[in-house]
Design a protein around this motif. Structure first.
Motif, PDB file in Angstrom:
ATOM      1  N   GLN A 166       0.836  -1.632   0.302  1.00 53.49           N
ATOM      2  CA  GLN A 166       0.023   0.203  -0.044  1.00 53.49           C
ATOM      3  C   GLN A 166       0.542   0.994   0.015  1.00 53.49           C
ATOM      4  O   GLN A 166       0.562   2.285  -0.490  1.00 53.49           O
ATOM      5  CB  GLN A 166      -1.097   0.255   0.875  1.00 53.49           C
ATOM      6  CG  GLN A 166      -2.193  -0.800   1.478  1.00 53.49           C
ATOM      7  CD  GLN A 166      -2.270  -0.910   2.499  1.00 53.49           C
ATOM      8  OE1 GLN A 166      -2.809   0.312   2.820  1.00 53.49           O
ATOM      9  NE2 GLN A 166      -3.459  -1.972   2.967  1.00 53.49           N
ATOM     10  N   ILE A 167       1.333   1.781   0.616  1.00 48.67           N
ATOM     11  CA  ILE A 167       2.731   2.712   0.952  1.00 48.67           C
ATOM     12  C   ILE A 167       3.009   3.093  -0.230  1.00 48.67           C
ATOM     13  O   ILE A 167       3.607   3.616  -0.133  1.00 48.67           O
ATOM     14  CB  ILE A 167       3.573   2.271   2.196  1.00 48.67           C
ATOM     15  CG1 ILE A 167       4.724   3.345   2.372  1.00 48.67           C
ATOM     16  CG2 ILE A 167       5.476   1.266   1.819  1.00 48.67           C
ATOM     17  CD1 ILE A 167       5.190   3.367   3.889  1.00 48.67           C
ATOM     18  N   ASP A 168       3.855   2.020  -0.923  1.00 48.00           N
ATOM     19  CA  ASP A 168       3.880   2.668  -2.562  1.00 48.00           C
ATOM     20  C   ASP A 168       3.652   3.567  -3.303  1.00 48.00           C
ATOM     21  O   ASP A 168       4.007   4.082  -4.119  1.00 48.00           O
ATOM     22  CB  ASP A 168       4.103   1.064  -3.975  1.00 48.00           C
ATOM     23  CG  ASP A 168       4.843  -0.281  -3.450  1.00 48.00           C
ATOM     24  OD1 ASP A 168       6.242   0.504  -2.471  1.00 48.00           O
ATOM     25  OD2 ASP A 168       4.687  -1.087  -3.948  1.00 48.00           O
ATOM     26  N   LYS A 169       2.409   3.905  -2.829  1.00 46.65           N
ATOM     27  CA  LYS A 169       1.632   4.931  -4.139  1.00 46.65           C
ATOM     28  C   LYS A 169       2.415   6.288  -2.752  1.00 46.65           C
ATOM     29  O   LYS A 169       1.798   7.401  -3.351  1.00 46.65           O
ATOM     30  CB  LYS A 169       0.195   5.022  -2.796  1.00 46.65           C
ATOM     31  CG  LYS A 169      -1.031   3.754  -4.201  1.00 46.65           C
ATOM     32  CD  LYS A 169      -2.246   3.724  -3.356  1.00 46.65           C
ATOM     33  CE  LYS A 169      -3.096   2.588  -3.289  1.00 46.65           C
ATOM     34  NZ  LYS A 169      -3.776   1.776  -3.028  1.00 46.65           N
ATOM     35  N   LEU A 170       3.035   6.231  -2.294  1.00 39.79           N
ATOM     36  CA  LEU A 170       3.673   7.188  -1.071  1.00 39.79           C
ATOM     37  C   LEU A 170       5.199   7.572  -1.332  1.00 39.79           C
ATOM     38  O   LEU A 170       5.627   8.497  -1.340  1.00 39.79           O
ATOM     39  CB  LEU A 170       3.200   7.255   0.255  1.00 39.79           C
ATOM     40  CG  LEU A 170       2.265   7.342   1.022  1.00 39.79           C
ATOM     41  CD1 LEU A 170       1.867   6.790   1.907  1.00 39.79           C
ATOM     42  CD2 LEU A 170       0.764   8.492   0.551  1.00 39.79           C
ATOM     43  N   ARG A 171       5.811   6.220  -2.454  1.00 38.43           N
ATOM     44  CA  ARG A 171       7.063   6.203  -1.723  1.00 38.43           C
ATOM     45  C   ARG A 171       7.525   7.758  -2.743  1.00 38.43           C
ATOM     46  O   ARG A 171       6.766   8.662  -3.994  1.00 38.43           O
ATOM     47  CB  ARG A 171       7.181   4.884  -2.776  1.00 38.43           C
ATOM     48  CG  ARG A 171       7.768   4.024  -2.289  1.00 38.43           C
ATOM     49  CD  ARG A 171       8.442   3.272  -3.323  1.00 38.43           C
ATOM     50  NE  ARG A 171       7.995   1.308  -2.673  1.00 38.43           N
ATOM     51  CZ  ARG A 171       8.893   0.902  -1.846  1.00 38.43           C
ATOM     52  NH1 ARG A 171      10.288   1.085  -1.940  1.00 38.43           N
ATOM     53  NH2 ARG A 171       9.308  -0.391  -1.183  1.00 38.43           N
ATOM     54  N   GLY A 172       8.293   8.173  -2.351  1.00 38.44           N
ATOM     55  CA  GLY A 172       9.260   9.511  -3.276  1.00 38.44           C
ATOM     56  C   GLY A 172      10.198  10.209  -2.083  1.00 38.44           C
ATOM     57  O   GLY A 172      10.291   9.621  -1.126  1.00 38.44           O
ATOM     58  N   LYS A 173      10.628  10.809  -2.492  1.00 36.09           N
ATOM     59  CA  LYS A 173      11.518  11.881  -1.717  1.00 36.09           C
ATOM     60  C   LYS A 173      11.094  12.443  -0.609  1.00 36.09           C
ATOM     61  O   LYS A 173      12.086  12.169  -0.128  1.00 36.09           O
ATOM     62  CB  LYS A 173      11.604  13.304  -2.397  1.00 36.09           C
ATOM     63  CG  LYS A 173      13.621  13.983  -1.772  1.00 36.09           C
ATOM     64  CD  LYS A 173      13.430  14.866  -2.938  1.00 36.09           C
ATOM     65  CE  LYS A 173      12.353  16.545  -2.385  1.00 36.09           C
ATOM     66  NZ  LYS A 173      12.747  18.021  -3.215  1.00 36.09           N
ATOM     67  N   GLU A 174      10.307  12.707   0.089  1.00 35.54           N
ATOM     68  CA  GLU A 174      10.029  13.212   1.487  1.00 35.54           C
ATOM     69  C   GLU A 174       9.634  11.740   2.364  1.00 35.54           C
ATOM     70  O   GLU A 174       9.516  12.057   3.483  1.00 35.54           O
ATOM     71  CB  GLU A 174       8.365  14.062   1.439  1.00 35.54           C
ATOM     72  CG  GLU A 174       8.199  15.457   0.818  1.00 35.54           C
ATOM     73  CD  GLU A 174       7.453  15.907   0.072  1.00 35.54           C
ATOM     74  OE1 GLU A 174       6.011  15.263   1.050  1.00 35.54           O
ATOM     75  OE2 GLU A 174       6.871  17.258   0.087  1.00 35.54           O
ATOM     76  N   LEU A 175       9.139  10.540   1.644  1.00 35.04           N
ATOM     77  CA  LEU A 175       9.225   9.510   2.515  1.00 35.04           C
ATOM     78  C   LEU A 175      10.216   9.120   3.220  1.00 35.04           C
ATOM     79  O   LEU A 175      10.735   8.556   3.982  1.00 35.04           O
ATOM     80  CB  LEU A 175       8.074   8.591   1.870  1.00 35.04           C
ATOM     81  CG  LEU A 175       7.236   6.864   3.014  1.00 35.04           C
ATOM     82  CD1 LEU A 175       6.745   7.872   4.219  1.00 35.04           C
ATOM     83  CD2 LEU A 175       6.353   6.341   2.574  1.00 35.04           C
ATOM     84  N   ASP A 176      11.551   8.951   1.897  1.00 36.11           N
ATOM     85  CA  ASP A 176      12.728   8.452   2.308  1.00 36.11           C
ATOM     86  C   ASP A 176      12.949   9.239   2.741  1.00 36.11           C
ATOM     87  O   ASP A 176      14.171   9.015   3.621  1.00 36.11           O
ATOM     88  CB  ASP A 176      12.964   8.692   0.705  1.00 36.11           C
ATOM     89  CG  ASP A 176      12.763   7.597  -0.564  1.00 36.11           C
ATOM     90  OD1 ASP A 176      11.819   7.067  -0.197  1.00 36.11           O
ATOM     91  OD2 ASP A 176      13.385   7.816  -1.368  1.00 36.11           O
ATOM     92  N   GLN A 177      13.067  10.454   3.146  1.00 33.29           N
ATOM     93  CA  GLN A 177      13.600  11.347   4.249  1.00 33.29           C
ATOM     94  C   GLN A 177      13.713  10.969   5.764  1.00 33.29           C
ATOM     95  O   GLN A 177      13.956  11.394   6.544  1.00 33.29           O
ATOM     96  CB  GLN A 177      13.352  13.248   3.710  1.00 33.29           C
ATOM     97  CG  GLN A 177      13.325  14.145   5.072  1.00 33.29           C
ATOM     98  CD  GLN A 177      13.120  15.333   4.572  1.00 33.29           C
ATOM     99  OE1 GLN A 177      13.955  15.828   4.094  1.00 33.29           O
ATOM    100  NE2 GLN A 177      12.188  15.668   4.473  1.00 33.29           N
ATOM    101  N   LEU A 178      11.899  11.166   5.620  1.00 29.27           N
ATOM    102  CA  LEU A 178      11.595  10.594   6.931  1.00 29.27           C
ATOM    103  C   LEU A 178      11.853   9.088   7.789  1.00 29.27           C
ATOM    104  O   LEU A 178      12.502   9.600   8.737  1.00 29.27           O
ATOM    105  CB  LEU A 178       9.863  10.062   6.738  1.00 29.27           C
ATOM    106  CG  LEU A 178       9.171   9.676   8.114  1.00 29.27           C
ATOM    107  CD1 LEU A 178       9.429  10.734   9.616  1.00 29.27           C
ATOM    108  CD2 LEU A 178       7.987   9.868   8.108  1.00 29.27           C
ATOM    109  N   PHE A 179      11.790   7.993   6.643  1.00 31.28           N
ATOM    110  CA  PHE A 179      12.424   7.124   7.298  1.00 31.28           C
ATOM    111  C   PHE A 179      14.284   6.919   7.146  1.00 31.28           C
ATOM    112  O   PHE A 179      14.894   6.280   8.209  1.00 31.28           O
ATOM    113  CB  PHE A 179      12.520   6.124   6.119  1.00 31.28           C
ATOM    114  CG  PHE A 179      10.685   5.779   5.904  1.00 31.28           C
ATOM    115  CD1 PHE A 179       9.967   5.489   6.948  1.00 31.28           C
ATOM    116  CD2 PHE A 179       9.818   4.658   4.976  1.00 31.28           C
ATOM    117  CE1 PHE A 179       8.663   5.132   6.782  1.00 31.28           C
ATOM    118  CE2 PHE A 179       9.075   4.462   4.678  1.00 31.28           C
ATOM    119  CZ  PHE A 179       8.256   4.942   5.349  1.00 31.28           C
TER     120      PHE A 179
END
Length: 105
Positions: free
Chosen positions: A2-15
């Motif tokens: 499900q989280i694939d829809k949110l993948r991107g620079k901002e989520l990478d930064q959070l993780f």
């Protein structure tokens, strides 16, 4: 996932920010700034629900011990049964290496 829809620079930064934290105290500080108390409680409650489900606890016992709704318990159970095995991975690691969980600064 499900989280694939949110993948991107901002989520990478959070993780990456979460992965950079070195101990429990840094986690407390970061999550205190990042999340509301209710959000933190919800996240920790879900992990505890997963732990109890893995131990074979009944929904009633889990509700009583955690205050989680049956909807939350069902959601966590669905993830345990059909998800990415992330709850299992995290819980196994926490229980294999309890000394890694440190409040040292």
């Amino acid at each position: 996932m499900q989280i694939d829809k949110l993948r991107g620079k901002e989520l990478d930064q959070l993780f990456n920010a979460i992965l950079s934290l070195k101990n429990l105290e840094e986690c407390y500080q970061f999550f205190d700034d990042l999340c509301t108390i209710n959000e933190i409680q919800s996240l920790s409650q879900r992990l505890e629900v997963a732990r109890l489900l893995r131990l074979g606890a009944t929904y009633h016992k889990i509700e009583t011990e955690t205050g989680a709704s049956t909807a939350t318990i069902s959601r966590v159970k669905r993830c345990l049964n059909y998800g990415n095995d992330a709850y299992t991975l995290a819980l196994d690691r926490v229980h294999e290496n309890p000394s890694d969980v440190s409040t040292q600064k």
